[in-house]
Write an enzyme that holds these catalytic residues in place. Structure first.
Site, PDB file in Angstrom:
ATOM      1  N   CYS A 195      -1.155  -8.801  -2.445  1.00 53.93           N
ATOM      2  CA  CYS A 195      -1.062  -9.739  -1.308  1.00 53.93           C
ATOM      3  C   CYS A 195      -0.127 -10.881  -1.870  1.00 53.93           C
ATOM      4  CB  CYS A 195      -2.396 -10.684  -1.135  1.00 53.93           C
ATOM      5  SG  CYS A 195      -2.298 -12.052  -0.023  1.00 53.93           S
ATOM      6  N   ILE A 250       3.237   0.116   0.945  1.00 51.96           N
ATOM      7  CA  ILE A 250       3.268  -1.222   0.329  1.00 51.96           C
ATOM      8  C   ILE A 250       2.346  -2.237   1.002  1.00 51.96           C
ATOM      9  CG2 ILE A 250       5.552  -0.867  -0.545  1.00 51.96           C
ATOM     10  CD1 ILE A 250       6.811  -2.156   2.037  1.00 51.96           C
TER      11      ILE A 250
HETATM   12  C1  LIG Z   1      -3.073  -9.987   9.516  1.00 57.04           C
HETATM   13  C2  LIG Z   1      -3.063  -8.990   8.021  1.00 57.04           C
HETATM   14  C3  LIG Z   1      -3.785  -9.284   7.347  1.00 57.04           C
HETATM   15  C4  LIG Z   1      -3.772  -8.577   5.999  1.00 57.04           C
HETATM   16  N1  LIG Z   1      -5.000  -8.507   5.175  1.00 57.04           N
HETATM   17  C5  LIG Z   1      -4.930  -7.774   4.142  1.00 57.04           C
HETATM   18  C6  LIG Z   1      -5.839  -7.935   3.100  1.00 57.04           C
HETATM   19  O1  LIG Z   1      -6.668  -8.359   3.329  1.00 57.04           O
HETATM   20  N2  LIG Z   1      -5.808  -6.870   2.141  1.00 57.04           N
HETATM   21  C7  LIG Z   1      -4.795  -6.074   1.807  1.00 57.04           C
HETATM   22  O2  LIG Z   1      -4.697  -5.302   0.819  1.00 57.04           O
HETATM   23  N3  LIG Z   1      -3.709  -5.926   2.898  1.00 57.04           N
HETATM   24  C8  LIG Z   1      -3.687  -6.862   3.721  1.00 57.04           C
HETATM   25  N4  LIG Z   1      -2.674  -6.835   4.608  1.00 57.04           N
HETATM   26  C9  LIG Z   1      -1.480  -5.824   4.265  1.00 57.04           C
HETATM   27  C10 LIG Z   1      -1.867  -4.650   5.109  1.00 57.04           C
HETATM   28  O3  LIG Z   1      -2.857  -3.854   4.822  1.00 57.04           O
HETATM   29  C11 LIG Z   1      -0.379  -3.435   5.048  1.00 57.04           C
HETATM   30  O4  LIG Z   1      -0.395  -3.265   3.735  1.00 57.04           O
HETATM   31  C12 LIG Z   1       0.807  -4.179   5.715  1.00 57.04           C
HETATM   32  O5  LIG Z   1       0.714  -5.088   6.788  1.00 57.04           O
HETATM   33  C13 LIG Z   1       1.909  -3.101   5.931  1.00 57.04           C
HETATM   34  O6  LIG Z   1       1.574  -2.266   6.747  1.00 57.04           O
HETATM   35  P1  LIG Z   1       1.627  -2.563   8.575  1.00 57.04           P
HETATM   36  O7  LIG Z   1       3.063  -2.488   8.622  1.00 57.04           O
HETATM   37  O8  LIG Z   1       1.206  -1.154   9.141  1.00 57.04           O
HETATM   38  O9  LIG Z   1       0.979  -3.366   8.832  1.00 57.04           O
HETATM   39  C14 LIG Z   1      -2.617  -7.441   5.914  1.00 57.04           C
HETATM   40  C15 LIG Z   1      -1.736  -7.418   6.927  1.00 57.04           C
HETATM   41  C16 LIG Z   1      -1.910  -8.315   7.943  1.00 57.04           C
HETATM   42  C17 LIG Z   1      -0.722  -8.076   9.201  1.00 57.04           C
END
Ligand SMILES: Cc1cc2nc3c(=O)[nH]c(=O)nc-3n(C[C@H](O)[C@H](O)[C@H](O)COP(=O)(O)O)c2cc1C
Length: 306
Positions: A129, A190
């Site tokens: 994060c 990622i």
């Molecule tokens: C609103 C939001 C909350 C997220 N919370 C977490 C989390 O609690 N733990 C984590 O490992 N990744 C978290 N992520 C990251 C996502 O799991 C993911 O790795 C990242 O958004 C990239 O994938 P995407 O483009 O499909 O969203 C979060 C992403 C978003 C947008």
């Protein structure tokens, strides 16, 4: 949703499309709905030792075409409360992966022990994060700490451990190699990229926390590059994450070296119907390109370039 079974990190998945951590994972009910909509497994939001309210609003800025900027601040009810939500998802028959975050190896290990008792089939470590002080990428950018945390967790629990890698570091593949040395069953890559949005009228950053993490279509090429480079360094399976919005995006990640993928922002934008649509698109594309199984596509772009 077509059946596209894969194995990843020793887990039998009904298809390779996983719900990413932090999206739709607030409650057991929402996890169960993502499962019913066709997700191959659902990953909980990242859970810590104690309840955390997260950052004040605004925490999200959306850009329709290319993604989302967020600084939620890891809001969660804490490991004492969250198991009841996992029980609801498990009760619906879901394959559940528990995500945890801690400040050091000892905290990660004790959280993992508590998470393992809930009945999840694997544990994902949030080492990535980009906007939580003392957590996530602050620990996960250092290969020695990644190896130490992963080893502490794998020593503490019998479940497969997935290390989620940050792209906000000089050498994400080196971090994945450290996770492999520590005993990880897989890596996911990622998490979001450190990013900023400015409101020119107010002359200040839009998010209350100022810096946030960028997700969605804009980060797909970066996620693909990380998966590609990780594939060249480690032998454990890779779960691709970042900007997946179509069956073709999934296939690109598989060909770059992933065995499965996680989908986040697209689910936030489109709803859980995204799983069925993307699954159908992937199935049609695999058939058109002559792949009998999704796993046959894993790493295909590496073989082609020798
Ligand atoms: C609103 C939001 C909350 C997220 N919370 C977490 C989390 O609690 N733990 C984590 O490992 N990744 C978290 N992520 C990251 C996502 O799991 C993911 O790795 C990242 O958004 C990239 O994938 P995407 O483009 O499909 O969203 C979060 C992403 C978003 C947008």
């Amino acid at each position: 949703m077509p059946e596209l079974p894969v194995r990843c990190a020793g887990i039998a998945l009904r298809n390779p499309l996983l719900l990413a951590s932090g999206i739709w994972g607030e409650s057991g009910e929402s996890l169960a709905r993502a499962w019913t909509a066709g997700a191959g497994a659902v990953i909980t939001k990242s859970i810590g030792s104690l309840p955390r309210p997260g950052y004040p609003n605004p925490t999200i800025e959306s850009y329709e075409r290319w993604g989302m900027l967020n600084a939620m601040g890891l809001p969660n009810p804490g490991i004492g409360e969250y198991p009841r939500e996992i029980a609801v998802a498990l009760g619906a028959g879901a394959t559940v992966i528990g995500s945890i975050f801690g400040g050091d190896a000892e905290e990660f290990a004790s959280l993992a022990v508590a998470m393992a008792k809930t009945g999840v089939c694997a544990i994902e470590l949030n080492l990535s994060c980009p906007h939580a002080q003392g957590y996530g990428s602050e620990i996960g950018s250092d290969p020695a700490q990644v190896e130490e945390v992963v080893r502490a967790v794998t020593d503490a629990v019998p479940l497969p451990v997935i290390a989620k890698i940050t792209p906000n570091a000089a050498d994400p593949a080196g971090l994945a190699a450290a996770a492999e040395r520590g005993g990880a069953a897989a890596v996911s890559a990622i998490n979001t990229l450190r990013a900023l949005a400015i409101d020119v009228e107010l002359r200040r950053p839009i998010l209350a926390h100022r810096l946030g993490g960028l997700s969605g279509p804009a980060i797909k090429p970066i996620g693909l590059a990380c998966v590609w480079q990780i594939r060249e360094r480690v032998r454990i399976p890779i779960i691709g994450v970042g900007g997946i919005a179509s069956g073709q995006d999934v296939l690109e990640y598989l060909m770059a070296g992933a065995s499965a993928v996680e989908i986040g922002t697209q689910v936030a934008f489109e709803g859980i119907g995204a799983f069925g649509r993307i699954g159908r698109e992937l199935s049609e594309l695999l058939e058109r390109l002559g792949f009998a199984r999704a796993s046959d596509a894993t790493g295909a772009a590496h073989f082609a370039t020798g």
